[in-house]
Every structure is written in structure tokens, then in C-alpha cells.
Design a protein around this motif. Structure first.
Motif, PDB file in Angstrom:
ATOM      1  N   LEU A  79      16.395  14.226 -22.432  1.00 43.03           N
ATOM      2  CA  LEU A  79      17.250  15.231 -21.788  1.00 43.03           C
ATOM      3  C   LEU A  79      18.497  14.602 -21.181  1.00 43.03           C
ATOM      4  N   LEU A  80      18.346  13.403 -20.658  1.00 39.97           N
ATOM      5  CA  LEU A  80      19.510  12.722 -20.080  1.00 39.97           C
ATOM      6  C   LEU A  80      20.548  12.455 -21.171  1.00 39.97           C
ATOM      7  N   ARG A  81      20.078  11.998 -22.325  1.00 40.74           N
ATOM      8  CA  ARG A  81      21.011  11.716 -23.424  1.00 40.74           C
ATOM      9  C   ARG A  81      21.660  13.014 -23.916  1.00 40.74           C
ATOM     10  N   PHE A  82      20.859  14.068 -23.987  1.00 40.14           N
ATOM     11  CA  PHE A  82      21.382  15.381 -24.394  1.00 40.14           C
ATOM     12  C   PHE A  82      22.475  15.821 -23.408  1.00 40.14           C
ATOM     13  N   ALA A  87      26.482   5.449 -12.571  1.00 44.83           N
ATOM     14  CA  ALA A  87      25.018   5.415 -12.570  1.00 44.83           C
ATOM     15  C   ALA A  87      24.572   4.575 -11.381  1.00 44.83           C
ATOM     16  N   LEU A  88      23.687   5.132 -10.567  1.00 42.10           N
ATOM     17  CA  LEU A  88      23.147   4.393  -9.428  1.00 42.10           C
ATOM     18  C   LEU A  88      21.697   4.063  -9.727  1.00 42.10           C
ATOM     19  N   LEU A  98      24.541   5.871 -21.363  1.00 43.92           N
ATOM     20  CA  LEU A  98      24.964   6.014 -19.973  1.00 43.92           C
ATOM     21  C   LEU A  98      26.188   5.140 -19.687  1.00 43.92           C
ATOM     22  N   GLU A  99      26.093   3.896 -20.137  1.00 47.23           N
ATOM     23  CA  GLU A  99      27.211   2.970 -19.877  1.00 47.23           C
ATOM     24  C   GLU A  99      28.468   3.423 -20.600  1.00 47.23           C
TER      25      GLU A  99
END
Ligand code: IPE
Ligand code: IPE
Ligand code: MG
Length: 276
Positions: A97-100, A118-119, A133-134
Motif C-alpha cells: 500500500l505504501l508503494r501504491f 521519510a522518518l 521511498l528514496e
């Protein structure tokens, strides 16, 4: 504020809420513990994954709404260092879901001049998640509007441990370890949130009265707002109500309300207590 009002259709009751806000006293930084996805799914006899999926749209709404209000930062707790205790399939759903989310929302982030950060202990994420994310962080790094901080594999204690190790490493490198002294600024500047104001308002959905290892250092004087609404049900009206509630609070930071003169007036002699 204008951007927020323009985005609300005439006749939508959110307009009343938005108009009731004091644009001069908006929080600079809102942090949200997005909780209750599992309970939302259970109420509907659905698998927990369905709750997490339903939690994506409230993220979009919160990001858009906070950017329209021109907040400096919005920090969302998406995955804690303790969440690895969950079944592997659930954790994998969360990565999917994060990638989506990242793929779908990148254009919205760019359009709204939002910078993604991103923490957390990002190195420990599955490679493909970390790469996405990066890349998103990099592609939005020149944006100058709101900071959207996603707390992923985040723990408040882990953050402090990382901060102290960073301070020690730096001192070793500079050869200043022997005369190292640490003050609050040194610590603040070594946290994942360095350079950002502390959260003014911490919202937690689904009723739990705890902070679950979130931003332990930074929330020292945050106003807390807990709502029973489950995260997948969290709408703009809930967010606006939380901010309205925040605006009614008297933030004293350990001092007194009002002018120094008013404070002076309150200095009355207390019978039987010797002067300091
Ligand atoms: C929050 O919802 C999402 C994450 C922690 C990743 P939960 O999954 O904790 O939902 P509840 O608390 O079980 O209802
Ligand atoms: C906090 O929620 C973490 C996130 C929202 C990512 P949890 O559901 O993990 O917290 P606890 O277990 O209720 O304290
Ligand atoms: Mg939970």
C-alpha cells in the motif's frame, strides 16, 4: 486558507468549519497517529488488509488539506518499529500500500509543492520499498512548500538512540569527543525532524489514549486531540474540528496566560511563607 476555501464546494458543511478557523493561529505542524484500520475492517467482517486499504484516502485528504492551509509540516505515523510484531502478510500488505500510495500521489505532491521526507530506520525496509521511498523523497526534495513526513519503521526511542549515536559519530570524526557537551539544541538538530518546528497538534484516531512511541522528544508541548473516529472514516470535517479545538486551547508552555503585567498582579504575598 484561500486555497482551502476554494476547494470546498458551496453548500458543503465543511465550509462553515473552514470559515470558523482563525487563519492567524493555525498550527505550524500537525502530527497524526493514524490508528483503527483493523477495527474498521473487523466492524465490516473484512480482513485487516481492507482496513489498511481504506486508510489510504484519508491520507490523501489530510495531505491536501494541510498543504492548502500552508502548514509547514504534516507528520503521519505509518509504521512503527513495533509493528514488525504483526503477521508477515499484514506487514507485506502495508508495504504494498505504501508503494501504491507513493506512485499514485507523486503528481499531487509535485503540484502542491510538497516535500516528502521519510522518518525512521529506512535502511531496514525491503529494498524495493526503500528505493521507491528514496526516489519520491529525492524527486520532491526541491519543493519549498509543506513538509510531508512519513514515519516508517519509526520509534521515538529508536530516534533518540540514533540521534545520540549521530552526535557521538560526529564528535569522533571531528576529534571533539573528549570535550563533547550536549544541550537540547544538539539533540533537536540530530533528530530525524531536524530543521522542522515541533508539532503543535497531535491527533490520534480511534480513541486510544497513548502516544505509542511517537515523536517522544518533539511532542513535549504539543496539544493532544484524540477522536473515536477510526482512521478510514477520518474526513476533512474531522481534521478541521481538531484544528478548531486546538485554537480554543490556552498554550502556556509552563508560563502564565496574558501580559507580564497581568502576571505581576498575581504576585500576592502568601501568608506564612517566607520570601524566596
Ligand atoms: C493503524 O491501524 C495502522 C498501522 C498501525 C499500520 P491498526 O492496524 O493499528 O488498526 P487497529 O488498531 O488494529 O484497529
Ligand atoms: C501506532 O498504532 C502506530 C501507527 C499508527 C503506525 P498501533 O496500533 O501500532 O499502536 P498500539 O499497539 O495500539 O499502541
Ligand atoms: Mg492500532
Amino acid at each position: 486558507m484561500l486555497a482551502l476555501l476554494e476547494s470546498i464546494r458551496p453548500g458543503d458543511p465543511d465550509r462553515e468549519l473552514a470559515l470558523a478557523l482563525d487563519p492567524e493561529r493555525l498550527p505550524s505542524h500537525i502530527a497524526i497517529i493514524m490508528d483503527g484500520n483493523g477495527r474498521w475492517a473487523r466492524q465490516r467482517s473484512l480482513p485487516r488488509a481492507a482496513g489498511h486499504k481504506a486508510g489510504v484516502d484519508p491520507v490523501r485528504m489530510s495531505v491536501e488539506c494541510c498543504a492548502q492551509m500552508r502548514l509547514r509540516a504534516l507528520t503521519l505515523y505509518a509504521f512503527s518499529v513495533e509493528n514488525w510484531k504483526r503477521p508477515r502478510a499484514e506487514v507485506e500488505t502495508l508495504w504494498r500500500l505504501l508503494r501504491f500510495y507513493l506512485h499514485r500521489e507523486l503528481p499531487l505532491l509535485q503540484e502542491n509543492n510538497i516535500r516528502l521526507n521519510a522518518l525512521g530506520r529506512i535502511d531496514a525496509l525491503p529494498g524495493i520499498v526503500r528505493d521507491d521511498l528514496e526516489e519520491c523523497c529525492l524527486r520532491t526534495s526541491r519543493n519549498t512548500g509543506m513538509n510531508l513526513n512519513l514515519a516508517i519503521n519509526y520509534g521515538g526511542r529508536a530516534e533518540l538512540v540514533d540521534a545520540f549515536n549521530r552526535i557521538l559519530d560526529r564528535a569522533r570524526l571531528d576529534g571533539t569527543l573528549g570535550r563533547l557537551t550536549i544541550d537540547e539544541e544538539t539533540i533537536s538538530n540530530s533528530l530525524y525532524t531536524r530543521g522542522m518546528p515541533d508539532p503543535d497538534l497531535l491527533i490520534r484516531t480511534s480513541g486510544e489514549m497513548r502516544v505509542s512511541n511517537f515523536l517522544l522528544w518533539q511532542i513535549a508541548y504539543a496539544e493532544l486531540y484524540v477522536t473515536d473516529t477510526l482512521w478510514p472514516d477520518f474526513r476533512r470535517s474531522h481534521l478541521l474540528r481538531a484544528i478548531l479545538d486546538y485554537q480554543k486551547r490556552d498554550r502556556r508552555f509552563g508560563g502564565l496566560t496574558g501580559s507580564p503585567e497581568a502576571a505581576e498582579e498575581r504576585l500576592v504575598e502568601v501568608a506564612g511563607v517566607p520570601e524566596a
